[in-house]
Design an enzyme around this catalytic site. Structure first.
Site, PDB file in Angstrom:
ATOM      1  N   GLY A   1       0.896  -1.491  -0.029  1.00 20.49           N
ATOM      2  CA  GLY A   1      -0.114  -0.153  -0.146  1.00 20.49           C
ATOM      3  C   GLY A   1       0.959   1.122  -0.101  1.00 20.49           C
TER       4      GLY A   1
ATOM      5  N   ARG B   1       1.169  -5.676  -5.161  1.00 19.95           N
ATOM      6  CA  ARG B   1       1.211  -6.611  -3.994  1.00 19.95           C
ATOM      7  C   ARG B   1       1.699  -8.110  -4.321  1.00 19.95           C
ATOM      8  NH1 ARG B   1      -0.315  -4.834   0.835  1.00 19.95           N
ATOM      9  NH2 ARG B   1      -1.965  -2.988   0.823  1.00 19.95           N
TER      10      ARG B   1
ATOM     11  N   ASP C   1       5.160  -7.907   5.172  1.00 20.63           N
ATOM     12  CA  ASP C   1       5.159  -9.048   4.086  1.00 20.63           C
ATOM     13  C   ASP C   1       6.397  -8.783   3.034  1.00 20.63           C
ATOM     14  OD1 ASP C   1       3.097 -10.349   5.142  1.00 20.63           O
ATOM     15  OD2 ASP C   1       1.659  -9.219   4.067  1.00 20.63           O
TER      16      ASP C   1
ATOM     17  N   LYS D   1       8.013   0.444   5.495  1.00 20.91           N
ATOM     18  CA  LYS D   1       7.077   1.314   5.166  1.00 20.91           C
ATOM     19  C   LYS D   1       5.776   0.734   5.368  1.00 20.91           C
ATOM     20  CE  LYS D   1       4.570  -0.209   2.401  1.00 20.91           C
ATOM     21  NZ  LYS D   1       3.438  -0.897   1.437  1.00 20.91           N
ATOM     22  N   THR D   2       4.523   1.525   6.008  1.00 24.06           N
ATOM     23  CA  THR D   2       3.373   1.066   6.143  1.00 24.06           C
ATOM     24  C   THR D   2       2.774   2.141   7.154  1.00 24.06           C
ATOM     25  OG1 THR D   2       1.663  -0.452   6.747  1.00 24.06           O
ATOM     26  CG2 THR D   2       3.662  -0.576   7.695  1.00 24.06           C
TER      27      THR D   2
ATOM     28  N   ASP E   1       0.129   1.919   8.588  1.00 21.33           N
ATOM     29  CA  ASP E   1      -0.388   1.106   9.627  1.00 21.33           C
ATOM     30  C   ASP E   1       0.228   1.062  10.814  1.00 21.33           C
ATOM     31  OD1 ASP E   1      -2.200   0.206   7.781  1.00 21.33           O
ATOM     32  OD2 ASP E   1      -1.970  -1.931   7.712  1.00 21.33           O
TER      33      ASP E   1
ATOM     34  N   LYS F   1     -26.957  15.701  16.213  1.00 23.13           N
ATOM     35  CA  LYS F   1     -28.055  14.688  15.940  1.00 23.13           C
ATOM     36  C   LYS F   1     -27.628  13.249  15.515  1.00 23.13           C
ATOM     37  CE  LYS F   1     -29.018  17.198  11.645  1.00 23.13           C
ATOM     38  NZ  LYS F   1     -29.814  17.694  10.717  1.00 23.13           N
TER      39      LYS F   1
ATOM     40  N   TYR G   1      -7.910   5.396   2.177  1.00 24.29           N
ATOM     41  CA  TYR G   1      -7.112   5.588   0.884  1.00 24.29           C
ATOM     42  C   TYR G   1      -6.614   7.118   0.999  1.00 24.29           C
ATOM     43  CZ  TYR G   1      -8.323   0.983  -0.011  1.00 24.29           C
ATOM     44  OH  TYR G   1      -8.244  -0.436  -0.114  1.00 24.29           O
TER      45      TYR G   1
HETATM   46  P1  FBP Z   1       0.768  -2.057   3.540  1.00 20.84           P
HETATM   47  O1  FBP Z   1       0.754  -2.893   4.726  1.00 20.84           O
HETATM   48  O2  FBP Z   1       1.090  -2.679   2.424  1.00 20.84           O
HETATM   49  O3  FBP Z   1       1.488  -0.795   3.812  1.00 20.84           O
HETATM   50  O4  FBP Z   1      -0.945  -1.529   3.375  1.00 20.84           O
HETATM   51  C1  FBP Z   1      -1.562  -1.188   4.455  1.00 20.84           C
HETATM   52  C2  FBP Z   1      -3.115  -0.934   4.160  1.00 20.84           C
HETATM   53  O5  FBP Z   1      -3.010   0.485   3.803  1.00 20.84           O
HETATM   54  C3  FBP Z   1      -3.891  -1.078   5.107  1.00 20.84           C
HETATM   55  O6  FBP Z   1      -4.218  -0.166   5.922  1.00 20.84           O
HETATM   56  C4  FBP Z   1      -5.253  -1.522   4.118  1.00 20.84           C
HETATM   57  O7  FBP Z   1      -5.834  -2.483   4.716  1.00 20.84           O
HETATM   58  C5  FBP Z   1      -4.477  -2.137   2.787  1.00 20.84           C
HETATM   59  O8  FBP Z   1      -3.192  -1.645   2.829  1.00 20.84           O
HETATM   60  C6  FBP Z   1      -5.450  -1.704   1.723  1.00 20.84           C
HETATM   61  O9  FBP Z   1      -4.877  -2.472   0.522  1.00 20.84           O
HETATM   62  P2  FBP Z   1      -5.437  -2.162  -1.045  1.00 20.84           P
HETATM   63  O10 FBP Z   1      -4.444  -0.910  -1.245  1.00 20.84           O
HETATM   64  O11 FBP Z   1      -4.576  -3.524  -1.500  1.00 20.84           O
HETATM   65  O12 FBP Z   1      -6.658  -2.057  -0.944  1.00 20.84           O
END
Ligand code: FBP
Length: 560
Positions: free
Chosen positions: A86, A150, A181, A207-208, A210, A247, A430
């Protein structure tokens, strides 16, 4: 390609930002001496990991210190870079730092970018990254310079193709920018090339968004800082909206495939009424109904005070933390992997669900049937190439709303409040992944890339680029490398036991979670909302250089 006439005023101004390098890297790779520490072990499953990585297991942690290292300038190298998984803000600066580091060592060094993620390697698709290209992307978000993907390089044939492509392109090093991964993949490639006695350096970059690729040596993955700041602006604005309109209940699902770090950080920044933490749900073995009851009780309490509004943060990975749901997902992973062809040939969702239920144990089949059709169909979607369920596609917030509505009606029948529960859903994912990197991510990524150049030039392989002491000013950051095998354990993926880099989940005895525990009961019943506003790229350092609260708490006396 970012053309000058296609740039916003912000882009033009942001291009001029000069990332600050850690002082150890400032003289260039030729003024940096790597120093080896002690032998290392994997985090767990040591014997198994050791057997799988006979050539790269146990390597020492490397730290960088100032010192003459002229030989790195004497040779000419050709390095490749690939962006994997991602998007995360700052990826372009990793490439810029890598490029500048290589060129500083020797102007003849070249950098090539594999296109579209690891599939670019398998398909031999790449471009040479020139100064002009790099300059257009400095300090920009996204991965559009060379895109990402991916694809997992896992079969013997794919390893063979990788070997051919890298050898035929005379590649001396490959920098893999990815999450757990993708870096696992980098470790497997490092091991394979060593076994084949091919001198290619594989260097990972953490990188991530998350934030779950971290450990003693990796304080945070890049992108987390920017993404959480983007989400915090949106959540803060939503808090202000509920506080004005009074509300609606807003259920906001935030990215973070497994760990709840993003949700907690956004919670600290905005102080909404409810912050769910997947790791806590798992530790307390909460059922779906108990999670629903927890939310419904707060809704009822606030309604009793005539407050028919609030904001709930839901981590995207929550569904996998609820033990009964986790059991279902694990069982589904196996059923889907074992019956892939047959299931793919079925057109209707009912047919698929019936087939799958027939293969599940009775109690899991019952659970599957009890879920709304939309959710059970989302649970059956294809796994990603690494075997992960695609939680970004599962609308957990809708499931919760449905169930909370029912529970609140029951509670209202007991009297004490009017049932005026109306909910709105959001998914912020996103939107935050490709934001222009904050100053922190712009500096951090540049340093990670430059540091990776040092490792590639020194011929290291199977290492993750590491830059630490991140709560200090960039000049004081410490640089080094961590053996990828050191972060590994064995997990079940696509129905098989595999070596993977261990994800860092939220620690319930860590400072960030304790801070949340301390405040959340007050946030639940009051309006303690904070409105952090957008990331500031220009202005006072107290605002532009602010790190995340998570990093601050974790690094304060080691998060105790
Ligand atoms: P990475 O671990 O590859 O950095 O991606 C994280 C992420 O952004 C998650 O938060 C999310 O669930 C996933 O990618 C969404 O992936 P895709 O872009 O394949 O929909």
């Amino acid at each position: 390609m970012e053309k000058q006439n296609l740039m916003s005023e912000f882009q033009k101004a942001r291009r001029k930002f000069k990332p600050a390098l850690p002082s150890v890297l400032r003289g260039g790779p030729q003024s940096v001496k790597p120093k080896a520490g002690k032998r290392t072990e994997s985090v767990s499953d040591r014997e198994t990991v050791k057997k799988l990585f006979p050539n790269t297991y146990g390597m020492p942690v490397i730290s960088l210190a100032k010192g003459g290292n002229q030989q790195v300038s004497k040779k000419t190298v050709r390095v490749g870079v690939v962006l994997s998984g991602g998007q995360a803000p700052g990826g372009h600066n990793v490439i810029a730092g890598l490029y500048d580091g290589l060129k500083k060592a020797n102007r003849k060094n070249t950098l090539i970018g594999f296109l579209g993620g690891p599939s670019g390697i398998l398909e031999n698709k790449w471009i040479e990254l020139t100064g002009n290209i790099i300059d257009r992307y400095r300090n920009t978000g996204g991965f559009d310079m060379i895109q990402s993907g991916r694809t997992k390089i896992e079969s013997p044939e794919q390893f063979d193709v990788t070997k051919k492509v890298l050898v035929s392109n005379k590649i001396d090093g490959l920098v893999v920018t990815g999450g757990d991964d993708s870096n696992t993949n980098a470790a497997l490639l490092a091991e394979y090339f060593k076994k084949e006695k091919l001198p290619v350096s594989f260097i990972g970059v953490p990188k991530t968004i998350d934030g779950d690729l971290k450990n003693e040596q990796v304080e945070t993955s890049f992108g987390f800082d920017t993404a959480t700041k983007v989400y915090s602006e949106l959540v803060g604005n939503t808090c202000r909206d509920v506080n004005s309109g009074r509300k609606y209940w807003h259920f906001i699902r935030l990215m973070g495939r497994s760990a709840s770090h993003i949700t907690m950080e956004v919670g600290f920044m905005t102080q909404p009424n409810i912050v769910l933490v997947g790791e806590e749900v798992l530790a307390k073995k909460m059922t779906l109904s108990q999670v629903v009851n927890y939310i419904a009780d707060i809704v009822a309490k606030r309604a009793g005070d005539k407050k028919y509004f609030g904001v709930v943060l839901v981590p995207e990975g929550l569904i996998e933390f609820i033990p009964e749901m986790k059991e279902l997902i694990v069982a589904l992973n196996d059923v889907l992997a074992e019956n892939e062809k047959e299931i793919n040939s079925m057109a209707g969702i009912d047919e698929k669900r019936n087939f799958v239920c027939g293969k599940l144990e009775h109690h899991l089949a019952e659970l599957m049937r009890s879920l709304p059709l939309g959710i059970s169909s989302q649970l059956m979607l294809d796994r990603d190439p690494h075997g992960n369920v695609q939680v970004s596609q599962i609308e957990t917030e809708k499931l919760l709303i449905d169930m909370v509505k029912t529970r609140v009606s029951e509670l209202a029948r007991g009297g004490g409040f009017k049932n005026k529960f109306t909910a709105v859903t959001h998914f912020f994912g996103y939107e935050g992944r490709s934001g222009a990197p904050s100053n922190f991510d712009a500096n951090y990524c540049y340093a990670l890339g430059y540091n990776a150049a040092v490792f590639a030039l020194n011929g290291y392989t199977g290492y993750l680029s590491s830059v630490r002491k991140l709560v200090k000013k960039p000049e004081k950051w410490e640089c080094g490398g961590i053996p990828l095998t050191m972060m590994m354990n064995i997990e079940r993926r696509k129905g098989k036991e595999k070596p993977v880099i261990q994800k860092a989940l939220v620690k319930l005895n860590g400072k960030p979670f304790k801070m949340l525990q301390k405040d959340r009961d007050r946030w639940a019943v009051t309006e303690s909302y904070l409105f952090p506003g957008p990331i500031q790229y220009f202005g006072p350092s107290s605002v532009t250089d602010m790190t995340t609260k998570t990093l601050k708490y974790e690094q304060s006396k080691k998060g105790k």
